[in-house]
Structures are given as structure tokens and as C-alpha cells.
Enzyme design. Structure first.
Site, PDB file in Angstrom:
ATOM      1  N   LYS A 168       0.883  -1.161   0.000  1.00 32.04           N
ATOM      2  CA  LYS A 168       0.000   0.000   0.000  1.00 32.04           C
ATOM      3  C   LYS A 168       0.930   1.223   0.000  1.00 32.04           C
ATOM      4  CE  LYS A 168      -1.828   3.008   1.857  1.00 32.04           C
ATOM      5  NZ  LYS A 168      -1.510   4.396   1.443  1.00 32.04           N
ATOM      6  N   GLU A 243       9.117   1.643  11.332  1.00 37.03           N
ATOM      7  CA  GLU A 243      10.127   2.694  11.338  1.00 37.03           C
ATOM      8  C   GLU A 243       9.388   4.013  11.317  1.00 37.03           C
ATOM      9  OE1 GLU A 243      12.908   3.362   8.046  1.00 37.03           O
ATOM     10  OE2 GLU A 243      12.781   5.297   9.054  1.00 37.03           O
ATOM     11  N   CYS A 277      13.501  10.373   7.312  1.00 37.35           N
ATOM     12  CA  CYS A 277      13.176   9.928   8.671  1.00 37.35           C
ATOM     13  C   CYS A 277      14.318  10.185   9.646  1.00 37.35           C
ATOM     14  CB  CYS A 277      12.800   8.452   8.642  1.00 37.35           C
ATOM     15  SG  CYS A 277      13.984   7.421   7.769  1.00 37.35           S
ATOM     16  N   GLU A 377       8.886  16.405  14.955  1.00 38.45           N
ATOM     17  CA  GLU A 377       9.408  16.114  13.622  1.00 38.45           C
ATOM     18  C   GLU A 377       8.781  17.097  12.627  1.00 38.45           C
ATOM     19  OE1 GLU A 377       8.231  12.420  11.496  1.00 38.45           O
ATOM     20  OE2 GLU A 377      10.383  12.096  11.246  1.00 38.45           O
TER      21      GLU A 377
HETATM   22  P1  NAI Z   1       1.560   8.729   7.530  1.00 37.66           P
HETATM   23  O1  NAI Z   1       2.346   7.985   8.539  1.00 37.66           O
HETATM   24  O2  NAI Z   1       0.124   8.990   7.824  1.00 37.66           O
HETATM   25  O3  NAI Z   1       1.662   7.968   6.107  1.00 37.66           O
HETATM   26  C1  NAI Z   1       2.563   6.921   5.832  1.00 37.66           C
HETATM   27  C2  NAI Z   1       1.822   5.779   5.163  1.00 37.66           C
HETATM   28  O4  NAI Z   1       0.863   5.258   6.080  1.00 37.66           O
HETATM   29  C3  NAI Z   1       1.052   6.163   3.911  1.00 37.66           C
HETATM   30  O5  NAI Z   1       1.105   5.111   2.979  1.00 37.66           O
HETATM   31  C4  NAI Z   1      -0.359   6.321   4.438  1.00 37.66           C
HETATM   32  O6  NAI Z   1      -1.327   6.133   3.446  1.00 37.66           O
HETATM   33  C5  NAI Z   1      -0.422   5.223   5.466  1.00 37.66           C
HETATM   34  N1  NAI Z   1      -1.440   5.398   6.501  1.00 37.66           N
HETATM   35  C6  NAI Z   1      -1.970   6.562   6.983  1.00 37.66           C
HETATM   36  N2  NAI Z   1      -2.899   6.310   7.920  1.00 37.66           N
HETATM   37  C7  NAI Z   1      -2.962   4.963   8.051  1.00 37.66           C
HETATM   38  C8  NAI Z   1      -3.737   4.084   8.886  1.00 37.66           C
HETATM   39  N3  NAI Z   1      -4.625   4.549   9.757  1.00 37.66           N
HETATM   40  N4  NAI Z   1      -3.512   2.754   8.777  1.00 37.66           N
HETATM   41  C9  NAI Z   1      -2.620   2.273   7.907  1.00 37.66           C
HETATM   42  N5  NAI Z   1      -1.875   3.045   7.092  1.00 37.66           N
HETATM   43  C10 NAI Z   1      -2.047   4.378   7.159  1.00 37.66           C
HETATM   44  O7  NAI Z   1       2.315  10.098   7.243  1.00 37.66           O
HETATM   45  P2  NAI Z   1       1.742  11.414   6.507  1.00 37.66           P
HETATM   46  O8  NAI Z   1       0.373  11.730   7.042  1.00 37.66           O
HETATM   47  O9  NAI Z   1       1.879  11.244   5.057  1.00 37.66           O
HETATM   48  O10 NAI Z   1       2.785  12.526   7.005  1.00 37.66           O
HETATM   49  C11 NAI Z   1       2.610  13.183   8.253  1.00 37.66           C
HETATM   50  C12 NAI Z   1       3.925  13.339   8.977  1.00 37.66           C
HETATM   51  O11 NAI Z   1       4.447  12.067   9.285  1.00 37.66           O
HETATM   52  C13 NAI Z   1       5.025  14.018   8.179  1.00 37.66           C
HETATM   53  O12 NAI Z   1       4.933  15.407   8.246  1.00 37.66           O
HETATM   54  C14 NAI Z   1       6.251  13.493   8.874  1.00 37.66           C
HETATM   55  O13 NAI Z   1       6.521  14.240  10.041  1.00 37.66           O
HETATM   56  C15 NAI Z   1       5.856  12.098   9.286  1.00 37.66           C
HETATM   57  N6  NAI Z   1       6.388  11.094   8.333  1.00 37.66           N
HETATM   58  C16 NAI Z   1       7.501  10.429   8.704  1.00 37.66           C
HETATM   59  C17 NAI Z   1       8.074   9.528   7.833  1.00 37.66           C
HETATM   60  C18 NAI Z   1       9.307   8.807   8.214  1.00 37.66           C
HETATM   61  O14 NAI Z   1       9.915   8.149   7.374  1.00 37.66           O
HETATM   62  N7  NAI Z   1       9.723   8.881   9.463  1.00 37.66           N
HETATM   63  C19 NAI Z   1       7.531   9.293   6.490  1.00 37.66           C
HETATM   64  C20 NAI Z   1       6.323  10.026   6.212  1.00 37.66           C
HETATM   65  C21 NAI Z   1       5.793  10.906   7.109  1.00 37.66           C
END
Ligand code: NAI
Ligand code: MG
Length: 474
Positions: A168, A243, A277, A377
Site C-alpha cells: 500500500k 520505522e 526519517c 518532527e
Molecule cells: P503517515 O504515517 O500517515 O503515512 C505513511 C503511510 O501510512 C502512507 O502510505 C499512508 O497512506 C499510510 N497510513 C496513513 N494512515 C494509516 C492508517 N490509519 N492505517 C494504515 N496506514 C495508514 O504520514 P503522513 O500523514 O503522510 O505525514 C505526516 C507526517 O508524518 C510528516 O509530516 C512526517 O513528520 C511524518 N512522516 C515520517 C516519515 C518517516 O519516514 N519517518 C515518512 C512520512 C511521514
């Protein structure tokens, strides 16, 4: 391939991948529960079907073929990623070596899976042993900041161990995953081994993490979403690799080689416009050099070219979305009110770039560890310089965070370096460098940055389980 011919081909791909009813495999671009169900059924059938009879050597050969196809198609993959999520071509093209190396690492691991046998410690003619078996269907949920590379941590490990996958990808960047799955089939991977459901996290991601037919979730993303996945995984006790976010300390001592530390610490955050990250966003600089260091870093930041990611002289592209832009600007504009000193950047870019999500690489000095920019973050090109005096003091400050993903130290003194290596509570520590990842060693987090390593034996082992076997030979 030239960029323009690449672009024509890309538009064809975008139409093909986002088109309705193009093939039975891609019927909807916004996946819902039934799509996740269908993908899990296909993954389960493949896991129990012909794929289970593939030998490790056959899977190794497949991975080698995949590596060659990825290499042959890499220019196109880099352009897809750039157009999809905005990282400049200078970055996406550069990922080629690392991605090919990852695929070769996983191909080598296919032949490296082994259990244990014991001596005869049981009475009678009983042989006991443990063997390793693939856990089953893997749900891979990945973020938008670098799917071109991050998808391989899931795909590589699954193909190496004989698992199957439902991916996904992030709603903001799915295209490179869709193109890669075409290449996997072209290489001869059987139908059903890797399936992709595009769509929103709260719908498709949620359905996947809750699905009783999924044995393991490999997730990269925010800590908030990580917690939701832990809760959803309780349905069937899924194994998890998480992660999550980070607020990694990067520590510069006065005796460091500043010619290396200035650009090194700057790019530890600015690379990929800060959407990394393990970015070293809390930059601890020894007080005696804070002023000089901050000034040199601000000068370095001015040399970075931000702009059209397809321009091959550009080093930093836009942020991923309006939402991310709003978030980053909120931190940039809020920091001076908390008492931080703006030392460079600090604004959205105007002129020709005004209609995009472009921001200046930004440095704040005189930050304290309690300010929002030092605790949360940001996921944008924002560095917080926090002064310190002694090694013991900086360790206390560095570890005063809920996160534990990465960390680094810049010094010429090996005993100082080792003190930091042992003292920083994080899954990865770099010395006089930042952000290198060797698949043999890998990286991972502790505390609220999650658990489970990417790369190394631990990664492969997490896609396997141990089965104890007792054979009475009579
Ligand atoms: P997110 O963690 O919501 O999205 C990452 C993945 O998880 C995407 O594929 C999303 O569709 C999926 N996802 C979202 N809600 C979910 C749920 N309830 N169950 C299962 N999968 C789900 O991150 P988002 O909203 O895109 O970004 C928000 C903040 O998160 C960013 O500003 C950043 O601070 C952080 N982030 C950190 C990352 C890292 O590598 N540490 C990567 C992406 C975002
Ligand atoms: Mg989210």
C-alpha cells in the site's frame, strides 16, 4: 533516454496506471476494503501455491534478473519518482547504486537461510532441529518521501524468504511502486506474489493492517499512524516492523574537521528537502564554534539550488504537498516567537517558484531543547542549532527526546566519538558522516521511532519463523 521522451512515456504510464479498467489488475486507483481483500486472497493463493515450491536458488536467480531490469529501466524510474514526489533528478538518479546493491543483498540472503540441528540430547533415536519458514503474507505500507528506494526493504526481503506481499504505497507517491511491479512480472515473478493496492491510509492502509489474512506489516511513516497500526494488528497478532518518526541529534565538537562537518551536517537535514526519517535536525554545536559554524552553514545553504526538480542543476525540489508546506511554514514562522534566532532561509520561495511547494533551506541558532522545533518532527529543510559546552551535557540533551532513530558525532578525537556512539540512545549512529546505509548492517529505531531493523540478518529473520522439528527414526 532524453527527458522529453521519458516524459512522453511517463504520461502514458500515468494514464495507464491511473486509468479505469485498464487491466484486471488495476481497476481502481483509490483502493477500498474489497481491493485489499482481493489482493490478500491473491497473495495467500500465491504463497500456498507454486511460489511455495520455488527453491531458494530460483528466487535468487529471479532477484538477479530483477536487478538487471531495474538497472535497464532506471532512468525511467528516476523520472517517475521525480514527477511523482518532487525529489530532484539529481537525487533520484543517484539512488541507482544503492537500490541495485540492496537487491543484490537480498538475492544473496536467499541462500543464507538456515536453522539449527543439535546433538542427540534426547533418549532414543530422535533427531531434533529447527528450520526456518516464511511467515506468509506481508503488508507493506510505505510513505511518500522515497518509495523508489523504500519499497525494496519490503520487496527484497519478501522475495528472498518466499513470502508474498500486498503493498500500500502512499497516496501522494505511488507511481514508482506500480512501475516496479510491472518489472517484477517482466522478470518472471509469478502472479500474486506482489500485489499493489493504491489508496488512502485511513481506508486501504487501515484495511490492510487489520486484515486477518496478513501475517506481518512492514510500516514506515509517522509515529501517530504507527500506533494505529499496532492497534489494528491485534486482530490476528501480526508481527510488525515499524520505522517511525525521528528528531535525531547531530553533534559537532569544536575539534571537528569543519570543512567536512559544515556540508555534512547541512545535508544531513537538507537532503530530499528535509523529508528524511533520520534527518539530523537537532544540531548540537559546541558553544565555542557556534557562531562560526552557523555562519558557514548559512553560507553553504545559500549555494544550494532549489527549483524545478527536472532541471539537472537543481539540488532541492519542492515539499510533497500543500499540507506539508503549511506544516513546515508553521514551524519556520513559529520558531522566532519561541526565541530562536533565524540564521538563514526561513521563507517560502517566490518568483517563478511561487506556485510550487518550495521553501528555503533554513537554519535557526540559539535553539533550546524545549522549543517546538527541537521536539517535533518537522519533515522539512529546517535545522535547529543548539549550543552545548561539555560531552556529558550534550549526551543528556541529545537523549532528551521521545525518538531514537539516528544520531551522529563530528570530532577528530576517537575517545569522544566512542563516548557518543555508546551514549546516544538511537538505533543508528554515524561518526564523521551522515545517512549512509549498508544493507549488511542496516538501520532501525528505538523508543517512539519504532522497532525492527531494515537490512542485516535481523531483517531477513523477521520475515521467517522458526519451526522446531523432532524426528523419531525408530
Ligand atoms: P503517515 O504515517 O500517515 O503515512 C505513511 C503511510 O501510512 C502512507 O502510505 C499512508 O497512506 C499510510 N497510513 C496513513 N494512515 C494509516 C492508517 N490509519 N492505517 C494504515 N496506514 C495508514 O504520514 P503522513 O500523514 O503522510 O505525514 C505526516 C507526517 O508524518 C510528516 O509530516 C512526517 O513528520 C511524518 N512522516 C515520517 C516519515 C518517516 O519516514 N519517518 C515518512 C512520512 C511521514
Ligand atoms: Mg497521515
Amino acid at each position: 533516454m532524453t527527458i522529453s521522451s521519458g516524459l512522453c512515456r511517463l504520461f502514458a504510464i500515468v494514464v495507464l496506471l491511473h486509468g479505469q479498467n485498464h487491466t484486471s489488475r488495476w481497476t481502481r486507483s483509490m483502493g477500498v476494503d474489497q481491493d485489499v481483500d482481493a489482493a490478500v486472497v491473491a497473495a495467500r493463493a500465491a504463497f500456498e501455491g507454486p511460489w511455495s515450491r520455488w527453491t531458494p536458488y530460483q528466487r535468487q536467480c529471479l532477484l538477479v534478473k530483477i536487478r538487471d531490469l531495474v538497472e535497464a529501466n532506471f532512468d525511467e524510474l528516476a523520472i517517475i519518482e521525480t514527477l511523482d514526489m518532487g525529489a530532484p533528478l539529481t537525487r533520484t538518479r543517484n539512488l541507482k547504486g544503492a537500490i541495485l546493491q540492496m537487491i543484490m543483498y537480498f538475492s544473496s540472503q536467499t541462500m543464507n537461510v538456515a536453522g539449527e540441528t543439535s546433538g542427540n540430547s534426547l533418549p532414543g533415536n530422535i533427531t531434533s532441529m529447527s528450520i526456518k519458514a516464511p511467515v506468509g503474507v506481508i503488508g507493506g505500507i510505505i510513505p511518500w518521501n522515497g518509495p523508489l528506494i523504500s519499497q525494496w526493504w519490503v520487496l527484497g526481503a519478501a522475495l528472498a524468504t518466499g513470502c508474498t506481499v500486498v503493498m500500500k504505497p502512499a497516496e501522494d507517491a505511488s507511481l514508482s511502486v506500480l512501475r516496479v511491479v510491472e518489472l517484477l512480472h517482466e522478470a518472471g515473478m509469478p502472479e500474486g506474489v506482489v500485489n499493489v493496492v493504491t489508496g488512502y491510509g485511513a481506508i486501504a492502509g487501515e484495511a490492510l493492517s487489520r486484515h486477518p489474512g496478513v501475517d506481518r506489516i512492514a510500516f514506515t511513516g509517522s509515529t501517530v499512524t504507527g500506533r494505529k497500526i499496532i492497534e489494528a494488528s491485534a486482530t490476528n497478532m501480526k508481527k510488525l516492523q515499524l520505522e517511525l518518526g525521528g528528531k535525531s541529534p547531530d553533534i559537532v565538537f569544536a575539534d571537528a574537521d569543519l570543512d567536512k562537518a559544515v556540508p555534512g551536517a547541512a545535508m544531513a537535514v537538507f537532503t530530499n528537502s528535509g523529508q528524511v526519517c533520520y534527518a539530523g535536525t537537532r544540531l548540537f554545536v559546541q558553544r565555542t564554534i557556534q557562531e562560526e559554524f552557523t555562519q558557514r552553514m548559512a553560507e553553504f545553504a545559500k549555494t544550494l539550488k532549489v527549483g524545478d526538480p527536472l532541471d539537472s542543476s537543481v539540488q532541492l525540489g519542492p515539499l510533497i504537498s500543500q499540507k506539508q508546506l503549511d506544516k513546515v511554514l508553521d514551524y519556520m514562522h513559529g520558531a522566532p516567537k519561541e526565541g530562536a534566532t533565524l540564521a538563514g532561509g526561513g521563507e517560502r520561495l517566490g518568483g517563478e517558484l511561487a506556485s510550487g511547494y518550495f521553501v528555503e533551506p533554513t537554519i535557526f541558532a540559539n535553539v533550546t531543547n524545549s522549543m517546538r522545533i527541537a521536539r517535533e518532527e518537522i519533515f522539512g529543510p529546517v535545522i535547529s542549532v543548539i549550543p552545548f559546552d561539555t560531552a556529558d551535557e550534550v549526551l543528556t540533551l541529545a537523549n532528551d527526546t521521545e525518538y531514537g532513530l539516528g544520531g551522529a558525532v563530528w570530532t577528530r578525537d576517537m575517545s569522544t566519538a566512542l563516548k557518543m556512539v555508546h551514549g546516544i540512545h538511537a538505533g543508528t549512529v554515524w561518526v564523521n558522516c551522515y545517512g549512509m546505509v549498508d544493507p549488511n548492517v542496516g538501520f532501525g529505531g528505538i523508543k517512539m521511532s519504532g522497532y525492527g531493523v531494515k537490512g542485516s540478518r535481523g531483517h531477513i529473520d523477521a520475515y521467517l519463523y522458526s519451526k522446531s522439528v523432532y524426528i523419531n527414526a525408530g
